[in-house]
Design a protein around this motif. Sequence first.
Motif, mmCIF file in Angstrom:
data_model
loop_
_atom_site.group_PDB
_atom_site.id
_atom_site.type_symbol
_atom_site.label_atom_id
_atom_site.label_comp_id
_atom_site.label_asym_id
_atom_site.label_seq_id
_atom_site.Cartn_x
_atom_site.Cartn_y
_atom_site.Cartn_z
ATOM 1 N N MET A 1 0.829 -1.202 0.000
ATOM 2 C CA MET A 1 0.000 0.000 0.000
ATOM 3 C C MET A 1 0.866 1.255 0.000
ATOM 4 N N GLU A 2 1.919 1.242 0.793
ATOM 5 C CA GLU A 2 2.804 2.402 0.852
ATOM 6 C C GLU A 2 3.602 2.551 -0.438
ATOM 7 N N GLU A 3 4.062 1.432 -0.991
ATOM 8 C CA GLU A 3 4.888 1.479 -2.199
ATOM 9 C C GLU A 3 4.091 1.928 -3.419
ATOM 10 N N GLY A 4 2.848 1.447 -3.541
ATOM 11 C CA GLY A 4 2.062 1.720 -4.741
ATOM 12 C C GLY A 4 0.955 2.731 -4.571
ATOM 13 N N ASP A 5 0.869 3.371 -3.393
ATOM 14 C CA ASP A 5 -0.229 4.295 -3.094
ATOM 15 C C ASP A 5 -1.567 3.595 -3.319
ATOM 16 N N LEU A 6 -1.718 2.435 -2.670
ATOM 17 C CA LEU A 6 -2.923 1.623 -2.799
ATOM 18 C C LEU A 6 -3.840 1.843 -1.603
ATOM 19 N N VAL A 7 -5.122 1.643 -1.824
ATOM 20 C CA VAL A 7 -6.108 1.732 -0.751
ATOM 21 C C VAL A 7 -7.059 0.544 -0.867
ATOM 22 N N TRP A 8 -7.673 0.190 0.243
ATOM 23 C CA TRP A 8 -8.682 -0.869 0.226
ATOM 24 C C TRP A 8 -9.994 -0.320 -0.307
#
Length: 201
Positions: free
Chosen positions: A26-33
């Motif tokens: 999530m931190e590496e790819g700017d991902l969210v649930w």
Amino acid sequence: RRFATDGIMYDQVARCCMEYAQQLMMEEGDLVWTTIQTDGDDGDPRKPPVRALVSRSLLQEKDQEQDEEDEAETETGGARSRTPRPTLLVITGKGKVRAGIFSRRHLQVTGLEPSCALSIVAQAKQRDMNIVLLDPNVHGERKAMGIIEQSMTQLLPPPSSSHLTHQAPLYIQAHSCAGAYIVRYMMDHYDSYAPYLEAMV
């Protein structure tokens, strides 16, 4: 089995490792649930929700598409043209692995690189791609195909089935049994996805 005994302890250690790996992705790819609305969702609190890890930029693009469609209905000239980012879809194989995780055992005893999609997410981010990590196993193997279908319908719908069309280049990496599921899905929607499907492995 040299490192952790099968059973409750193994499952709990694996869960902690998977959650940590997902946090790194999530931190590496700017991902969210994001939560997937599934058919027959009865709100049973004992049943975990169907979720996917999705690029924040993809959700923003979908919101922007909706705004442009609304504007096109009330103004002349139609919606603005733009070039969406290419999208990388990663689907994990069957078993107890969750979104972005390939192997619980390797995650515990080998390391992050061979056991999860962290390096894949990092490479996709460098290439300015949207990223979608599906979790087909959340309700068990028997529900996996249905979850993939509903996740695709909500996140990357067939262009002909919705005015919110996904027309960016699409790259798919499916592991183990998920490969058969996504091939079956693509065969049912081949005409819709064929112009945008760049690769599937």
